[in-house]
Design an enzyme around this catalytic site. Sequence first.
Site, PDB file in Angstrom:
ATOM      1  N   ASP A   2      45.258  37.362  48.851  1.00  0.00           N
ATOM      2  CA  ASP A   2      44.494  36.269  49.458  1.00  0.00           C
ATOM      3  C   ASP A   2      43.080  36.720  49.793  1.00  0.00           C
ATOM      4  O   ASP A   2      42.099  35.994  49.575  1.00  0.00           O
ATOM      5  CB  ASP A   2      45.196  35.773  50.720  1.00  0.00           C
ATOM      6  CG  ASP A   2      46.474  35.004  50.429  1.00  0.00           C
ATOM      7  OD1 ASP A   2      46.696  34.650  49.255  1.00  0.00           O
ATOM      8  OD2 ASP A   2      47.238  34.762  51.383  1.00  0.00           O
ATOM      9  N   ASN A  62      49.004  41.712  43.411  1.00  0.00           N
ATOM     10  CA  ASN A  62      49.780  41.223  44.556  1.00  0.00           C
ATOM     11  C   ASN A  62      50.968  42.127  44.852  1.00  0.00           C
ATOM     12  O   ASN A  62      51.263  42.452  46.013  1.00  0.00           O
ATOM     13  CB  ASN A  62      50.279  39.800  44.284  1.00  0.00           C
ATOM     14  CG  ASN A  62      49.385  38.745  44.919  1.00  0.00           C
ATOM     15  OD1 ASN A  62      48.675  39.010  45.877  1.00  0.00           O
ATOM     16  ND2 ASN A  62      49.416  37.546  44.383  1.00  0.00           N
ATOM     17  N   GLU A  67      45.378  31.888  41.033  1.00  0.00           N
ATOM     18  CA  GLU A  67      44.202  32.747  40.856  1.00  0.00           C
ATOM     19  C   GLU A  67      43.252  32.180  39.810  1.00  0.00           C
ATOM     20  O   GLU A  67      42.416  32.893  39.257  1.00  0.00           O
ATOM     21  CB  GLU A  67      44.641  34.161  40.442  1.00  0.00           C
ATOM     22  CG  GLU A  67      45.237  34.294  39.051  1.00  0.00           C
ATOM     23  CD  GLU A  67      46.727  33.998  39.002  1.00  0.00           C
ATOM     24  OE1 GLU A  67      47.359  34.437  38.028  1.00  0.00           O
ATOM     25  OE2 GLU A  67      47.270  33.347  39.922  1.00  0.00           O
ATOM     26  N   ASP A 108      40.077  33.302  35.378  1.00  0.00           N
ATOM     27  CA  ASP A 108      41.409  33.732  35.812  1.00  0.00           C
ATOM     28  C   ASP A 108      41.390  35.235  36.081  1.00  0.00           C
ATOM     29  O   ASP A 108      40.848  36.008  35.274  1.00  0.00           O
ATOM     30  CB  ASP A 108      42.445  33.407  34.729  1.00  0.00           C
ATOM     31  CG  ASP A 108      43.867  33.675  35.199  1.00  0.00           C
ATOM     32  OD1 ASP A 108      44.426  32.797  35.864  1.00  0.00           O
ATOM     33  OD2 ASP A 108      44.394  34.767  34.901  1.00  0.00           O
TER      34      ASP A 108
END
Length: 354
Positions: free
Chosen positions: A242, A233, A268, A225
Amino acid sequence: MNKNKTAERIYPPNQLTPINENDCIQLPINFIYDLAQADCIQSLLDKIALWISQIFQAERSSITLYDRPNFLKLYSISGNQAIPLDFKLPIQQTFVGRVFSTATLRICDDVTLFEELDCQMLAQNGMGSCMDAPLMHNGNCLGTLNVADQAKFHYTKQQAILLQCLANWIALNIKLHLQVQEMQKLTSTDELTGTFNRRMFTQQSNRQMLLLAHDNTPFSIGILDIDHFKTLNDFYGHQAGDYVLQQMCEHIQTHLTEHDFLARIGGEEFAIILPTHDAQDTIKRFKQIRTAIEELKIPYLEEVICFTVSIGVAEAEITDLNAETVFKRADKALCQAKQAGRNRVHLDMPIRKI
């Protein structure tokens, strides 16, 4: 037959119509049966190459398909291995490339008279002539169907008509298999990262669990993770997020073998299956992945993005009820890695009864 200067004959599609309406093609029943039984594109192409070599009594038969811009890939061969399997033939400066790009059947009556790469390779391995037909489907050329013989000036127009008719029919079979292959890829692959998806992870982990039960083949599941991905983000934007996922997956793949398995299981979060016989080696490999990601610097616009990951690992045990049990233990280890400060690998240690 008069030998022309180029020793090449070109047959546009309108010149390869049957001579009369009563013309027919006779094929072995087993040829039709084998094509119907092919369960994947490679099996189909192997069967086609074998049968075409028998139908034309060819020293060599082969099939190429469009691979990527400017190249054809040789997928199947029967007979002479003048051009090796998986050889990528440039579309430019090859005889087969001219057949593909012009969508026109061509007969090379004397390969020694041509400087093109494939003709030279055929000549060096004892071939005298070849005949290549485009695999046409709905006006698009998928690749080529090819035969070759030791004799020069071997092929006739009647054989050209037969090869092109077969190529048109075979192209439909190939297209159907390619469509099935693409559908299978779409249902098993994560669209963003190109890794396997959660559905495939579930199938693979269940398969590994069966191997453990029947053959005592060990494996481990690691859940990876990205640390503080929401913050990444929010700061750089979702397009950057992305891009980070894509780059990270490409980087992880360089640390995996052909027997390892990587899947995106949500957001993620990723799962990695490592078949392994040693717990220390498992942890070592996951630590190498963690370290490699920590050292990764991803250029994005005018920024350089750096980040870390936490990984929870669980070894599958005979006592595990199913693959989901192993997954839950790895997920528990991931939570412990995060609670311990993130950017680390934590191994779940099952309680063994003495």
